[in-house]
Structures are given as structure tokens and as C-alpha cells.
Write an enzyme that holds these catalytic residues in place. Structure first.
Site, mmCIF file in Angstrom:
data_model
loop_
_atom_site.group_PDB
_atom_site.id
_atom_site.type_symbol
_atom_site.label_atom_id
_atom_site.label_comp_id
_atom_site.label_asym_id
_atom_site.label_seq_id
_atom_site.Cartn_x
_atom_site.Cartn_y
_atom_site.Cartn_z
ATOM 1 N N CYS A 112 0.984 -1.253 0.078
ATOM 2 C CA CYS A 112 -0.094 -0.084 -0.044
ATOM 3 C C CYS A 112 0.897 1.175 -0.009
ATOM 4 C CB CYS A 112 -0.992 0.010 1.264
ATOM 5 S SG CYS A 112 -2.384 1.244 1.022
ATOM 6 N N HIS A 126 -3.763 -4.935 -0.017
ATOM 7 C CA HIS A 126 -3.335 -5.456 1.589
ATOM 8 C C HIS A 126 -3.579 -7.108 1.499
ATOM 9 C CE1 HIS A 126 -3.155 -1.877 3.609
ATOM 10 N NE2 HIS A 126 -3.906 -1.220 2.733
ATOM 11 N N GLU A 172 -2.314 -9.175 3.653
ATOM 12 C CA GLU A 172 -2.565 -9.293 5.276
ATOM 13 C C GLU A 172 -3.793 -9.435 5.339
ATOM 14 O OE1 GLU A 172 -2.269 -4.884 5.533
ATOM 15 O OE2 GLU A 172 -1.174 -6.503 4.183
#
Length: 205
Positions: free
Chosen positions: A79, A182, A184
């Protein structure tokens, strides 16, 4: 050991939780020596480019990140961490790290779509790169951003996404891989990317 760069730019613990889930040892740190000793570096971030660059410079992390990339250490940008590896961001008219030639652009106001771009989108990966290997067909990833990376060399783009326009969602440069989304927060496909990165030696196929 995997070091997660701490420069007051958020979402660090979510990256650490994902790595712990994968059974990977990691450390959140801004210590230059710890980052130098790490086998790999993850450079995440959310927030504004101007503040991020000020924090990086204050801690000497700007030079450290460039040193690590030039030295061949595998680095993953996420990001905001992907955006500031470029030369300049339209956000706050910010001079960035300049590791990769190119700029960070804002989605245009006339896009007729909600800005920030927030939600799940498909990424069309165009490189058979080790970090993006083995992803299920049709995988979607979670985005939250108003700006996107635009590398000067289109050959560095590893994946494209459509949101009113076609933009770079992933790029690779030597031992650096970087994504606008993202991983994650992107379920199994995102965990696959993180797992691949943890095993990547830093060279492309």
C-alpha cells in the site's frame, strides 16, 4: 527473521498477525541495525505520503531502505509502502524514496466512482514471478487507497487492476516486490503471497 518497518504508518500488527499465522518469525522495528540483520523486510503502511516520508527521514529509514534494496535483500512493499518507493507522489506534492522511477497519481475526480477505492478487486498478474506464483484463478484482493503507483517503466508492472481506469496493482524490481492492495487482509490469496515472499531469494524467474 523478517523485519516489518515501523515508521508510524499503521497496519503493522495485522501484517505481523498474518506472518504468525503462517508460522513465520517477525519483528516490528525502526532500529536500523535490526533491519540490516533481517533476512527480509516488509514495508507496509497506510496514511499520507508527506507524513510518511517525514517519519522515514527523521529515523534514517529512507537511506536504510535504499541500502537494503541495493544490497539484494528481499523487500515487500504494501500500500503506502509501495507508493513511496517511487520518485514523487501527487499526495502532498511529496518527494519520495526514488528506488523505482515513476510517480504516484490520484484517481481523477471525474472517475464517477467512489474515492477512495475500497473493497475487493481482481488483479491480472502478468508476470510469472515467485511472489505471485500459485495464486488461485480469479483471486481477489482488498484495496483501500486514493492514489496508485505509476512506474515509468511499464515492464516493471507485475499486475493490473481496473477501477474506472487500469492501474498498477503490483510491481517488481530486482529483489523488490510491491503491491497496492493489502495481502494481510486478503484471505488465502493474500496469505499465499506472504508465504511466497518468505521463501523468495530475491531474484525473478
Amino acid at each position: 527473521m523478517i523485519a516489518i518497518v515501523d515508521y508510524r504508518a499503521g497496519n503493522l500488527t495485522s501484517v505481523a498477525r498474518a506472518l504468525h499465522y503462517l508460522g513465520e518469525h517477525c519483528l516490528i522495528t525502526s532500529d536500523l541495525n535490526e533491519l540490516r540483520r533481517a533476512d527480509r523486510i516488509i514495508f507496509p503502511g497506510v496514511g499520507a505520503a508527506g507524513e510518511a516520508m517525514a517519519n522515514l527521514r527523521q529515523r534514517g529509514l529512507d537511506h536504510l531502505l535504499s541500502e537494503c534494496v541495493q544490497g539484494g535483500k528481499p523487500v515487500l512493499g504494501i500500500c503506502l509502502g509501495t507508493q513511496v518507493i517511487l520518485e514523487h507522489s501527487e499526495e502532498n506534492d511529496t518527494a519520495c524514496l526514488g528506488i523505482v522511477a515513476g510517480n504516484v497519481k490520484r484517481f481523477p475526480e471525474n472517475l464517477q466512482l467512489k474515492i477512495p477505492h475500497m473493497g475487493w478487486n481482481h488483479v491480472d498478474f502478468r508476470k510469472n514471478h515467485p511472489v505471485f506464483h500459485g495464486l488461485p484463478e480469479g483471486s481477489e484482493f482488498y484495496f483501500v487507497h486514493s492514489y496508485y503507483p505509476a512506474p515509468a517503466d511499464p515492464e516493471l508492472v507485475a499486475g493490473w487492476t481496473e477501477y474506472g481506469l487500469r492501474f498498477c496493482a503490483a510491481l517488481t524490481y530486482r529483489n523488490l516486490a510491491a503491491v497496492q492492495f493489502h495481502p494481510e487482509k486478503s484471505g488465502r490469496p493474500g496469505l499465499k503471497i506472504l508465504s511466497n515472499f518468505c521463501r523468495w531469494k530475491g531474484g525473478e524467474c
